[in-house]
Design an enzyme around this catalytic site. Sequence first.
Site, PDB file in Angstrom:
ATOM      1  N   ASP A   1       0.894  -1.156   0.000  1.00 19.58           N
ATOM      2  CA  ASP A   1       0.000   0.000   0.000  1.00 19.58           C
ATOM      3  C   ASP A   1       0.941   1.217   0.000  1.00 19.58           C
ATOM      4  O   ASP A   1       2.122   1.083   0.338  1.00 19.58           O
ATOM      5  CB  ASP A   1      -0.858  -0.040   1.275  1.00 19.58           C
ATOM      6  CG  ASP A   1      -1.617   1.248   1.496  1.00 19.58           C
ATOM      7  OD1 ASP A   1      -2.233   1.748   0.549  1.00 19.58           O
ATOM      8  OD2 ASP A   1      -1.593   1.765   2.641  1.00 19.58           O
ATOM      9  N   LEU A   2       0.436   2.379  -0.371  1.00 18.58           N
ATOM     10  CA  LEU A   2       1.311   3.561  -0.421  1.00 18.58           C
ATOM     11  C   LEU A   2       1.151   4.462   0.819  1.00 18.58           C
ATOM     12  O   LEU A   2       2.066   4.591   1.634  1.00 18.58           O
ATOM     13  CB  LEU A   2       1.001   4.368  -1.691  1.00 18.58           C
ATOM     14  CG  LEU A   2       1.709   5.711  -1.818  1.00 18.58           C
ATOM     15  CD1 LEU A   2       3.218   5.540  -1.939  1.00 18.58           C
ATOM     16  CD2 LEU A   2       1.165   6.485  -3.027  1.00 18.58           C
ATOM     17  N   ASP A   3      -0.047   5.071   0.923  1.00 20.24           N
ATOM     18  CA  ASP A   3      -0.281   6.076   1.966  1.00 20.24           C
ATOM     19  C   ASP A   3      -0.248   5.437   3.354  1.00 20.24           C
ATOM     20  O   ASP A   3      -1.105   4.619   3.675  1.00 20.24           O
ATOM     21  CB  ASP A   3      -1.653   6.738   1.758  1.00 20.24           C
ATOM     22  CG  ASP A   3      -1.728   7.512   0.444  1.00 20.24           C
ATOM     23  OD1 ASP A   3      -0.714   8.111   0.061  1.00 20.24           O
ATOM     24  OD2 ASP A   3      -2.799   7.522  -0.181  1.00 20.24           O
TER      25      ASP A   3
ATOM     26  N   THR B   1       1.830   9.963   3.959  1.00 21.39           N
ATOM     27  CA  THR B   1       0.762  10.767   3.360  1.00 21.39           C
ATOM     28  C   THR B   1      -0.560  10.553   4.081  1.00 21.39           C
ATOM     29  O   THR B   1      -1.468  11.366   3.924  1.00 21.39           O
ATOM     30  CB  THR B   1       0.592  10.416   1.868  1.00 21.39           C
ATOM     31  OG1 THR B   1       0.894   9.036   1.713  1.00 21.39           O
ATOM     32  CG2 THR B   1       1.469  11.262   0.986  1.00 21.39           C
TER      33      THR B   1
ATOM     34  N   LYS C   1      -8.987   5.488   6.404  1.00 20.44           N
ATOM     35  CA  LYS C   1      -7.726   5.041   5.795  1.00 20.44           C
ATOM     36  C   LYS C   1      -8.015   3.942   4.781  1.00 20.44           C
ATOM     37  O   LYS C   1      -8.735   2.986   5.084  1.00 20.44           O
ATOM     38  CB  LYS C   1      -6.759   4.522   6.857  1.00 20.44           C
ATOM     39  CG  LYS C   1      -6.130   5.633   7.686  1.00 20.44           C
ATOM     40  CD  LYS C   1      -5.092   5.060   8.633  1.00 20.44           C
ATOM     41  CE  LYS C   1      -4.410   6.166   9.426  1.00 20.44           C
ATOM     42  NZ  LYS C   1      -3.518   5.611  10.451  1.00 20.44           N
TER      43      LYS C   1
ATOM     44  N   SER D   1      -2.671   0.892  -4.545  1.00 20.59           N
ATOM     45  CA  SER D   1      -3.100   2.098  -3.836  1.00 20.59           C
ATOM     46  C   SER D   1      -4.501   2.527  -4.232  1.00 20.59           C
ATOM     47  O   SER D   1      -4.881   2.431  -5.400  1.00 20.59           O
ATOM     48  CB  SER D   1      -2.118   3.240  -4.126  1.00 20.59           C
ATOM     49  OG  SER D   1      -2.604   4.431  -3.553  1.00 20.59           O
ATOM     50  N   ALA D   2      -5.236   3.043  -3.255  1.00 22.11           N
ATOM     51  CA  ALA D   2      -6.588   3.556  -3.507  1.00 22.11           C
ATOM     52  C   ALA D   2      -6.546   5.005  -3.971  1.00 22.11           C
ATOM     53  O   ALA D   2      -7.574   5.610  -4.236  1.00 22.11           O
ATOM     54  CB  ALA D   2      -7.401   3.460  -2.225  1.00 22.11           C
TER      55      ALA D   2
ATOM     56  N   LYS E   1     -10.877  -0.600  -1.833  1.00 23.47           N
ATOM     57  CA  LYS E   1     -10.688  -1.428  -0.637  1.00 23.47           C
ATOM     58  C   LYS E   1     -11.906  -1.221   0.264  1.00 23.47           C
ATOM     59  O   LYS E   1     -12.418  -0.109   0.296  1.00 23.47           O
ATOM     60  CB  LYS E   1      -9.403  -1.002   0.099  1.00 23.47           C
ATOM     61  CG  LYS E   1      -8.142  -1.194  -0.748  1.00 23.47           C
ATOM     62  CD  LYS E   1      -6.936  -0.514  -0.110  1.00 23.47           C
ATOM     63  CE  LYS E   1      -5.743  -0.539  -1.050  1.00 23.47           C
ATOM     64  NZ  LYS E   1      -4.560   0.160  -0.554  1.00 23.47           N
TER      65      LYS E   1
ATOM     66  N   GLU F   1      -0.100  -3.224   4.604  1.00 30.03           N
ATOM     67  CA  GLU F   1      -1.148  -2.211   4.732  1.00 30.03           C
ATOM     68  C   GLU F   1      -1.147  -1.539   6.093  1.00 30.03           C
ATOM     69  O   GLU F   1      -0.805  -2.175   7.093  1.00 30.03           O
ATOM     70  CB  GLU F   1      -2.516  -2.900   4.597  1.00 30.03           C
ATOM     71  CG  GLU F   1      -3.121  -2.855   3.231  1.00 30.03           C
ATOM     72  CD  GLU F   1      -3.640  -1.480   2.844  1.00 30.03           C
ATOM     73  OE1 GLU F   1      -3.687  -0.572   3.702  1.00 30.03           O
ATOM     74  OE2 GLU F   1      -3.977  -1.300   1.668  1.00 30.03           O
ATOM     75  N   ASP F   2      -1.578  -0.280   6.139  1.00 27.11           N
ATOM     76  CA  ASP F   2      -1.764   0.393   7.430  1.00 27.11           C
ATOM     77  C   ASP F   2      -3.243   0.561   7.763  1.00 27.11           C
ATOM     78  O   ASP F   2      -3.573   1.041   8.848  1.00 27.11           O
ATOM     79  CB  ASP F   2      -1.105   1.776   7.429  1.00 27.11           C
ATOM     80  CG  ASP F   2      -1.830   2.746   6.516  1.00 27.11           C
ATOM     81  OD1 ASP F   2      -2.209   2.325   5.390  1.00 27.11           O
ATOM     82  OD2 ASP F   2      -2.061   3.900   6.907  1.00 27.11           O
TER      83      ASP F   2
HETATM   84  C1  BG6 Z   1      -5.740   5.937   0.109  1.00 33.41           C
HETATM   85  C2  BG6 Z   1      -5.737   6.642   1.438  1.00 33.41           C
HETATM   86  O1  BG6 Z   1      -4.463   5.456  -0.177  1.00 33.41           O
HETATM   87  O2  BG6 Z   1      -6.149   6.809  -0.928  1.00 33.41           O
HETATM   88  C3  BG6 Z   1      -7.092   7.271   1.700  1.00 33.41           C
HETATM   89  O3  BG6 Z   1      -5.447   5.709   2.448  1.00 33.41           O
HETATM   90  C4  BG6 Z   1      -7.482   8.181   0.532  1.00 33.41           C
HETATM   91  O4  BG6 Z   1      -7.032   8.014   2.894  1.00 33.41           O
HETATM   92  C5  BG6 Z   1      -7.448   7.356  -0.759  1.00 33.41           C
HETATM   93  O5  BG6 Z   1      -8.785   8.706   0.722  1.00 33.41           O
HETATM   94  C6  BG6 Z   1      -7.829   8.181  -1.993  1.00 33.41           C
HETATM   95  O6  BG6 Z   1      -6.820   9.108  -2.252  1.00 33.41           O
HETATM   96  P1  BG6 Z   1      -6.902  10.250  -3.351  1.00 33.41           P
HETATM   97  O7  BG6 Z   1      -5.498  10.742  -3.442  1.00 33.41           O
HETATM   98  O8  BG6 Z   1      -7.370   9.605  -4.631  1.00 33.41           O
HETATM   99  O9  BG6 Z   1      -7.871  11.251  -2.850  1.00 33.41           O
HETATM  100 MG    MG Z   2      -2.709   3.227   3.573  1.00 36.40          MG
END
Ligand code: BG6
Ligand code: MG
Length: 219
Positions: free
Chosen positions: A9-11, A17, A45, A114-115, A145, A169-170
Amino acid sequence: MKIDAVIYDLDGVITDTAEYHFMAWKALADELHIPFDRSFNEQLKGLSRMDSLELILQQGNEPFSEEEKQLLAAKKNEHYQELIQKISPKDLLPGVESFMKEVKRAGIKTGLASASKNAQTVIERLQVTDLLDTVVDAAKVEKGKPDPEVFLTAADQLDVPPSHCVGIEDAGSGVQAIKSAGMYAVGVGSKEFLSQADWVIADTSQLTWDDLIQRIREQ
Ligand code: BG6
Ligand code: MG
């Protein structure tokens, strides 16, 4: 279990982030006079931008039209994009770069699941693109997710069966996605929110290739 791929996962896993998402949502919620704290943020998250907004708006009493929701989401994203402007390789979370390099040295394939629609920008700023064999982000999948689609798509692109993949994942929703995909789940954060993970570590400094192998062997 044989490991052939690690999918990150990224964020909140590769870089912090998750904190910037929190700050940007918090500013929006404050403006709308909607109560918002870190504990509530935990459930956001891993969720898509619109799913997060829906949950926040449910905490208030005011109804919003679809058009207004789009504007609110765009406003949050503008703020978020300002916050990520300054991201550099210094913002990689502790131990992450060395772990990613260890995985590569072991000849294991790597992917990002990543989402976020901002994922590409963030990994470029962090200069980790070369450490990832595939990048699957919100633009490339239909379901967010906790649906496993983003992890399954990454495994498919790497040509590795899900049962040979480790996901990291976090977020609770992210751990759920990894488990639904049939992968081994590493959770980064509090056991309280990540109880479904196979291995929970408090933070990324505890993430080493040797420990991961050991854990999987002991299973
Ligand atoms: C996920 C984060 O990686 O991305 C979420 O954990 C975030 O908090 C989601 O809402 C969507 O991100 P973005 O950048 O498309 O608004
Ligand atoms: Mg995350």
